[in-house]
Design a protein around this motif. Structure first.
Motif, mmCIF file in Angstrom:
data_model
loop_
_atom_site.group_PDB
_atom_site.id
_atom_site.type_symbol
_atom_site.label_atom_id
_atom_site.label_comp_id
_atom_site.label_asym_id
_atom_site.label_seq_id
_atom_site.Cartn_x
_atom_site.Cartn_y
_atom_site.Cartn_z
ATOM 1 N N GLY A 113 0.813 -1.217 0.000
ATOM 2 C CA GLY A 113 0.000 0.000 0.000
ATOM 3 C C GLY A 113 0.840 1.258 0.000
ATOM 4 N N GLY A 117 1.249 3.883 -3.131
ATOM 5 C CA GLY A 117 1.006 5.314 -2.966
ATOM 6 C C GLY A 117 2.144 6.169 -3.492
ATOM 7 N N PHE A 147 -5.829 -2.198 -5.892
ATOM 8 C CA PHE A 147 -6.131 -0.774 -5.934
ATOM 9 C C PHE A 147 -6.684 -0.434 -7.312
ATOM 10 C CE2 PHE A 147 -2.741 -1.492 -2.929
ATOM 11 C CZ PHE A 147 -3.174 -0.799 -1.804
ATOM 12 N N GLY A 233 -11.203 7.052 3.539
ATOM 13 C CA GLY A 233 -9.811 7.353 3.246
ATOM 14 C C GLY A 233 -9.406 8.768 3.567
ATOM 15 N N GLY A 394 -7.040 -0.066 7.800
ATOM 16 C CA GLY A 394 -7.928 0.846 7.097
ATOM 17 C C GLY A 394 -9.395 0.569 7.352
ATOM 18 N N ASN A 400 -5.391 1.453 2.591
ATOM 19 C CA ASN A 400 -4.761 2.534 1.851
ATOM 20 C C ASN A 400 -3.392 2.823 2.463
ATOM 21 O OD1 ASN A 400 -5.016 4.955 3.854
ATOM 22 N ND2 ASN A 400 -7.037 3.984 3.853
#
Length: 444
Positions: A113, A117, A147, A233, A394, A400
């Protein structure tokens, strides 16, 4: 955990080089003392694989042998580095900055994750789809590395925290079954505690780096209907009556019941292991590493040990999932070869033997393999049955990168350690402060 998030044994970096060639003269010789061995000097391409060093030597041996076999079959030099989990993050960071990344690497889902990102991971949905077409991969293992409908890691194995309990000691309290709820756990903990014998009912700890506590605390909070993250989120929903209720429950076990060892507030990941193995704690939560250790080193304790899933809270049972994966950095020099290598490592026939060498610590990602006899015994069954109930960092939102950052900062551990050390610090104040710290992470 360590796995995981997981549970790594405190070991030094071990580097192994396996050269895929028929000519022994092209194979480098590994040096001692953790130094990197030299790869073959031929013109063949070299594939570098960073793998988490497993608790079981047999698994490490099988991994290196399998990599060597891949090299021989594909005329490739394969460089395998077996690395303690605690050593990974600085290596990843340096590799990303220098663009000298491995071709294939182990990742916990929280790292998947975070690196997704940062836009440094390759989409490996095609590898997952190809493997899925041969044997069903448990859907829950894919959630945390998916994702926008794409996978950025390939599930390799899972680990599960379960309840360990002393069957012989529990029988002395009048109970015949392990606790089904957290309230039952608390009552059993009180009855099992006998400070005159140095025995405590519940081995829970809150040291700074304790990943076991980070997972367990989330499971308890979720089961009360609370959260340590967001729904969308963005907006943190930590400060709620449900989260406060869960915090009060944990505080009471330590300060009202005194069912935990006095040193537990400072425990690292090894604390609950040692407490159970030494007879100091009658119940703990841990992955399969403890069971494997006592089966090998303490058969008497193994026979006295019972295994059960997490107890339930007012909202049900919530199990923090631990997902271990293989992935590819975007800066890999050999992406196609890397994908081929991952598929090779997940060949079901070979993979079955590797997984079972680590049972019950390493559980399979293939649904079919979870039905094998090794997982149907009284002690191992809870490890594979728990996978269907996994929730990830999360929750109640999707996993996330910020949720992974919250975990790695050990915000929960810091909050609860303060709650347990300072008598004037209330659960309400602790959760308000935790809300602010987590909101700060999400607001960056």
């Amino acid at each position: 955990m360590k796995n995981g998030l997981k549970k790594a044994v405190a070991v030094s970096l071990l580097t192994v080089v396996v050269a895929g060639c028929g000519n022994a003269g092209n194979q480098g010789t590994a040096n001692n003392g953790g130094e990197t061995a030299q790869a073959g000097s031929g013109e063949k391409p070299t594939l570098t694989f960073w793998m988490k060093k497993q608790l079981f030597d047999d698994q490490n041996t099988l991994i290196t042998e399998r990599a060597k076999q891949f090299g021989e079959e594909n005329n490739v030099n394969v460089n395998v580095e077996l690395i303690a989990y605690e050593d990974f993050y600085p290596k990843w960071t340096a590799a990303i900055e220098s663009k000298s990344v491995p071709d294939v690497s182990f990742f916990g889902y929280q790292e998947i994750g975070q690196f997704y990102g940062k836009d440094v991971l390759e989409d490996v949905s095609d590898v997952v789809a190809s493997l899925q077409g041969k044997s069903a991969i448990n859907e829950n293992t894919k959630k945390a590395i998916t994702f926008s409908g794409k996978q950025y890691g390939v599930p390799f194995w899972t680990e599960t925290q379960v309840l360990y309990y002393r069957k012989d000691l529990l029988a002395n309290t009048g109970y015949t079954e392990p606790p089904k709820t957290w309230d039952e756990l608390r009552e059993m903990g009180k009855k099992l505690t006998d400070t005159s014998k140095g025995l405590y009912g519940i081995g829970m700890g809150y040291g700074k780096g304790n990943s076991d506590a980070e997972f367990l605390t989330r499971g308890i909070i979720w089961s009360y209907g609370g959260s340590v993250d967001t729904q969308d989120g963005k907006t943190v929903i930590v400060d709620s009556p449900e989260t406060v209720q869960a915090a009060s429950f944990i505080r009471d076990i330590f300060l009202t019941d005194k069912s935990t060892p006095p040193s537990a507030i400072g425990w690292d990941d090894a604390g609950n292991n040692k407490a159970y193995l030494s007879g100091q704690a009658a119940m703990i939560f841990n992955t399969g590493s403890v069971l494997a250790t006592i089966k090998k080193d303490n058969p008497d304790l193994y026979e006295k040990t019972g295994i059960a899933p997490y107890p339930a809270g007012p909202k049900g049972t919530f199990i923090p999932g631990i997902s271990n994966n293989l992935g590819i950095f975007k800066d890999s020099k050999n992406k196609d070869l890397a994908k081929k290598f991952i598929s090779y490592m997940l060949d079901k026939d070979w993979y079955k033997s590797w997984i079972e060498k680590g049972a019950p610590l390493t559980a399979p990602v293939y649904d079919e393999l979870a039905k094998e006899a090794v997982w149907q015994g009284e002690k191992n069954k809870a490890f594979v049955e728990s996978v269907a109930g996994f929730n990830f960092l999360g929750y109640p939102g999707e996993y996330n990168a910020k949720a992974g950052e919250v975990f790695n900062l050990r915000i929960l551990n810091d909050t609860f350690q303060k709650l347990l050390l300072e008598s004037s610090y209330t659960p309400e104040a602790a959760i308000t402060d935790m809300q602010a710290k987590i909101q700060e992470v999400y607001s960056k």
